[in-house]
Scaffold this active site. Structure first.
Site, mmCIF file in Angstrom:
data_model
loop_
_atom_site.group_PDB
_atom_site.id
_atom_site.type_symbol
_atom_site.label_atom_id
_atom_site.label_comp_id
_atom_site.label_asym_id
_atom_site.label_seq_id
_atom_site.Cartn_x
_atom_site.Cartn_y
_atom_site.Cartn_z
ATOM 1 N N LYS A 62 -12.318 -6.970 -7.130
ATOM 2 C CA LYS A 62 -12.984 -5.946 -8.124
ATOM 3 C C LYS A 62 -11.372 -4.182 -7.773
ATOM 4 O O LYS A 62 -12.838 -3.726 -8.540
ATOM 5 C CB LYS A 62 -13.008 -5.204 -6.626
ATOM 6 C CG LYS A 62 -12.895 -4.808 -4.642
ATOM 7 C CD LYS A 62 -13.885 -4.320 -3.834
ATOM 8 C CE LYS A 62 -12.845 -4.461 -2.474
ATOM 9 N NZ LYS A 62 -13.891 -4.745 -1.443
ATOM 10 N N LYS A 121 -5.898 -13.731 -9.554
ATOM 11 C CA LYS A 121 -7.697 -13.437 -8.643
ATOM 12 C C LYS A 121 -8.399 -13.010 -9.015
ATOM 13 O O LYS A 121 -7.933 -11.381 -9.634
ATOM 14 C CB LYS A 121 -6.603 -13.222 -7.121
ATOM 15 C CG LYS A 121 -7.189 -13.567 -6.326
ATOM 16 C CD LYS A 121 -7.111 -13.559 -4.852
ATOM 17 C CE LYS A 121 -8.224 -12.039 -3.752
ATOM 18 N NZ LYS A 121 -7.540 -11.482 -2.293
ATOM 19 N N LYS A 166 0.917 -1.044 0.071
ATOM 20 C CA LYS A 166 0.003 0.082 -0.025
ATOM 21 C C LYS A 166 0.711 1.321 -0.026
ATOM 22 O O LYS A 166 0.274 2.202 -1.016
ATOM 23 C CB LYS A 166 -0.744 0.402 0.838
ATOM 24 C CG LYS A 166 -1.456 -1.381 1.166
ATOM 25 C CD LYS A 166 -3.325 -0.966 1.628
ATOM 26 C CE LYS A 166 -4.596 -1.885 1.601
ATOM 27 N NZ LYS A 166 -5.720 -1.485 2.403
#
Ligand code: TRP
Length: 335
Positions: A203, A200, A118
């Site tokens: 979203k 994977k 992140k």
């Protein structure tokens, strides 16, 4: 009659209110939470305080918190069986997070792969909260004394750190926290991208055709499956190198309960067009009742608020007990 059944084990997990979960989140994780409710005494929360480690727009955050809470109800988490709540509505989370932050080492936090990822993605906003995220997550967990924490493999490192913090704290001040086990769900389907089936389903994928959101309407779902990447063999069978078909077979199997062998047999001699149609329909049928319940909860603001309030009250009571104990042991003066 006295209840002589052994105490149910406790389970706790949380989900961030960042965007609508995908079919992958549902089949891989959320659906397992629903199934755990009878075997475990469960605590499930919307981890909204965690969401602000990256910048959020207030009006959107507010909507996403409500929607995630409604969605947890819609998938079948039952407030009569489980304790469902919103993290920010329970003050002990922030309070214990500080106490635990003072028992978490800089070096430990620096090794967290989610922080490293992140920090790279949001290089302009590497804030203290992003770094301290695991101390808050440890507080979420340890406040409720769970035996197990159902998480995906990506969160295992955070649960391991939670265990270390709990052991350290218990070692210094006496037993306060249950040391929980990560509970990596074995039954969940591993749903992959419909466009790049080696990855994977996510979203945050830029390509909308790569994922199915739990809010996609039937037409959208069918369109996405029609466009799903397959191969040129034209045989519905599970085999190495057939990532696209394997993924569709797993999705179909997870939605219908049929084994992979049964799926293979049912579609022997049929083309990919028919199979994709069937997978799309199976997904639509799984989503339909969830979407209906979701719409009902979102329309009844009074009911949603009252369920949140009940959850917050019960969670506040349960968590306060642990927080008080931790503070007392550390030498704080409680009045
Ligand atoms: N960190 C988790 C995630 O990003 C969410 C989370 C917050 C969580 N607190 C938790 C998960 C406590 C399990 C237990 O998915």
């Amino acid at each position: 009659m006295e209840n002589t059944a052994p105490r149910k084990k406790r389970a706790l997990s949380c989900i961030q209110p960042s965007g609508v979960p995908t079919l992958g989140n549902y089949l891989g994780a959320l659906r397992n939470w629903v199934g755990m409710q009878d075997e475990f005494e469960c605590f499930f929360a919307v981890a909204d305080l965690h969401a602000i480690t990256v910048r959020q727009e207030p009006a959107k955050l507010r909507q996403q918190i409500r929607e995630m809470f409604a969605l947890l109800l819609a998938i079948g988490l039952d407030p009569e069986k489980s304790l469902l709540f919103v993290q920010s509505q329970v003050p002990a989370h922030s309070q214990l997070a500080w106490l635990l932050a003072c028992h978490t080492q800089f070096g430990e936090l620096s090794r967290m792969t989610q922080f490293k990822d992140k920090a790279q993605k949001h290089a302009d906003n590497i804030n203290l909260g992003l770094f301290a995220y695991p101390s808050l997550m440890a507080a979420d967990i340890l406040l409720y004394q769970p035996d197990v924490v159902p998480v995906g493999a990506d969160q295992k490192q955070h649960v391991e750190l939670t265990r270390n913090i709990a052991e350290r704290f218990n070692g210094l001040y006496g037993n306060v926290f249950t040391v929980p086990e990560p509970y990596i769900m074995k039954t969940g389907a591993r749903v992959r991208s419909l466009q790049e089936p080696t990855r994977k389903m996510s979203k945050s994928d830029e390509n909308q055709y790569a994922y199915v959101s739990l809010k996609d309407d039937p037409d959208t779902v069918m369109r996405k499956f029609r466009r799903a990447v397959t191969d040129s063999e034209a045989q519905v069978r599970y085999a190495e190198g057939k990532d696209g078909i394997n993924n569709l077979m797993e999705i179909y199997s997870a939605c219908t309960g049929d084994s992979l062998e049964a799926v293979e047999a049912a579609f022997a001699g049929k083309g990919y067009g028919d199979f994709k149609q069937a997978v799309g329909e199976a997904v639509v049928e799984v989503l339909r009742p969830i979407q209906e319940r979701f719409a009902r909860y979102m329309q009844d603001k009074g009911q949603l608020d009252s369920l949140m309030k009940q959850g917050a009250e019960r969670a506040s009571l349960a968590s306060r007990r642990t927080l008080d104990k931790a503070m007392k042991k550390m030498g704080f003066v409680l009045v």
